[in-house]
Design a protein around this motif. Structure first.
Motif, PDB file in Angstrom:
ATOM      1  N   ARG A  95       2.875 -12.667   0.844  1.00 15.65           N
ATOM      2  CA  ARG A  95       1.800 -11.723   0.511  1.00 15.65           C
ATOM      3  C   ARG A  95       2.434 -10.392   0.114  1.00 15.65           C
ATOM      4  O   ARG A  95       2.613  -9.507   0.953  1.00 15.65           O
ATOM      5  CB  ARG A  95       0.861 -11.535   1.698  1.00 15.65           C
ATOM      6  N   GLU A  96       2.754 -10.266  -1.160  1.00 18.82           N
ATOM      7  CA  GLU A  96       3.421  -9.041  -1.621  1.00 18.82           C
ATOM      8  C   GLU A  96       2.572  -7.797  -1.400  1.00 18.82           C
ATOM      9  O   GLU A  96       3.117  -6.721  -1.173  1.00 18.82           O
ATOM     10  CB  GLU A  96       3.813  -9.157  -3.096  1.00 18.82           C
ATOM     11  N   GLU A  97       1.251  -7.931  -1.470  1.00 19.37           N
ATOM     12  CA  GLU A  97       0.405  -6.760  -1.246  1.00 19.37           C
ATOM     13  C   GLU A  97       0.547  -6.237   0.176  1.00 19.37           C
ATOM     14  O   GLU A  97       0.508  -5.030   0.413  1.00 19.37           O
ATOM     15  CB  GLU A  97      -1.063  -7.061  -1.587  1.00 19.37           C
ATOM     16  N   VAL A  98       0.762  -7.125   1.134  1.00 16.97           N
ATOM     17  CA  VAL A  98       0.969  -6.715   2.528  1.00 16.97           C
ATOM     18  C   VAL A  98       2.358  -6.097   2.666  1.00 16.97           C
ATOM     19  O   VAL A  98       2.524  -5.074   3.336  1.00 16.97           O
ATOM     20  CB  VAL A  98       0.791  -7.902   3.497  1.00 16.97           C
ATOM     21  N   ALA A 100       3.976  -4.495   0.439  1.00 11.64           N
ATOM     22  CA  ALA A 100       3.906  -3.150  -0.145  1.00 11.64           C
ATOM     23  C   ALA A 100       3.224  -2.169   0.807  1.00 11.64           C
ATOM     24  O   ALA A 100       3.686  -1.030   0.971  1.00 11.64           O
ATOM     25  CB  ALA A 100       3.163  -3.191  -1.481  1.00 11.64           C
ATOM     26  N   VAL A 101       2.150  -2.607   1.455  1.00 15.26           N
ATOM     27  CA  VAL A 101       1.455  -1.752   2.436  1.00 15.26           C
ATOM     28  C   VAL A 101       2.406  -1.379   3.568  1.00 15.26           C
ATOM     29  O   VAL A 101       2.473  -0.227   3.995  1.00 15.26           O
ATOM     30  CB  VAL A 101       0.190  -2.458   2.983  1.00 15.26           C
ATOM     31  N   LEU A 102       3.160  -2.354   4.058  1.00 18.65           N
ATOM     32  CA  LEU A 102       4.084  -2.099   5.164  1.00 18.65           C
ATOM     33  C   LEU A 102       5.194  -1.146   4.750  1.00 18.65           C
ATOM     34  O   LEU A 102       5.570  -0.251   5.511  1.00 18.65           O
ATOM     35  CB  LEU A 102       4.668  -3.417   5.677  1.00 18.65           C
ATOM     36  N   GLY A 141      10.177  -4.345  -1.677  1.00 18.34           N
ATOM     37  CA  GLY A 141      11.344  -3.816  -0.958  1.00 18.34           C
ATOM     38  C   GLY A 141      12.486  -3.468  -1.887  1.00 18.34           C
ATOM     39  O   GLY A 141      13.137  -2.430  -1.747  1.00 18.34           O
ATOM     40  N   ARG A 142      12.736  -4.344  -2.856  1.00  8.73           N
ATOM     41  CA  ARG A 142      13.808  -4.075  -3.821  1.00  8.73           C
ATOM     42  C   ARG A 142      13.501  -2.805  -4.618  1.00  8.73           C
ATOM     43  O   ARG A 142      14.392  -2.018  -4.909  1.00  8.73           O
ATOM     44  CB  ARG A 142      14.033  -5.269  -4.740  1.00  8.73           C
ATOM     45  N   GLU A 143      12.224  -2.598  -4.924  1.00 12.08           N
ATOM     46  CA  GLU A 143      11.845  -1.363  -5.637  1.00 12.08           C
ATOM     47  C   GLU A 143      12.075  -0.148  -4.763  1.00 12.08           C
ATOM     48  O   GLU A 143      12.564   0.873  -5.237  1.00 12.08           O
ATOM     49  CB  GLU A 143      10.367  -1.436  -6.048  1.00 12.08           C
TER      50      GLU A 143
END
Length: 146
Positions: A95-98, A100-102, A141-143
């Motif tokens: 879940r990439e959206e999660v 990103a939120v974290l 995370g890489r971003e």
């Protein structure tokens, strides 16, 4: 007489959604004077829901934010920190959206604080490591770490 059987999956999904919402409410309401045991159980509920195919509509972002709140509220409760790391991982996997939120939130700080407060716990270190690895290897995370 025939034994009582549960109706098909739809009722299971409704019951599960209610349990998830109650768990999120417990975690959202966590405060330093509250009951860390209830928050720990709520994290376990989120882990179960995240691993259950019925919960495709799991409010994972809201759950992750609530878990971070509970981890911040009970920093010295080892069980809450262990279950919190497990819940964050379960909610963030695939879940990439999660993720990103974290990463935008305070997940990294919470994970490091948990390990700092409980250096003797290998179980916490392992769960926090898996969470840190997941975040660092994800696209968000890489971003962030580029």
């Amino acid at each position: 007489q025939t034994p009582h059987t549960e109706p098909p999956t739809a009722s299971v999904a409704v019951g599960s959604a209610d349990r998830v919402q109650r768990a999120i409410a417990v975690l959202d309401g966590a405060s330093p004077g509250g009951d860390a045991g209830h928050a720990e159980e709520a994290c376990q509920t989120l882990v179960e829901a995240a691993s259950n195919d019925v919960d495709r509509e799991l409010p994972a972002r809201e759950g992750a934010r609530a878990v971070l709140n509970a981890m911040a509220s009970y920093p010295m409760h080892l069980g809450m920190q262990i279950e919190g790391c497990g819940a964050l991982h379960a909610l963030a996997v695939r879940r990439e959206e999660v993720q990103a939120v974290l990463l935008r939130g305070r997940a990294l700080e919470m994970l490091v604080a948990a390990m700092t407060a409980h250096p003797q716990s290998s179980e916490l270190a392992e769960r926090a490591f898996w969470m840190l690895q997941l975040l660092s290897m994800s696209d968000p995370g890489r971003e962030r770490f580029a």
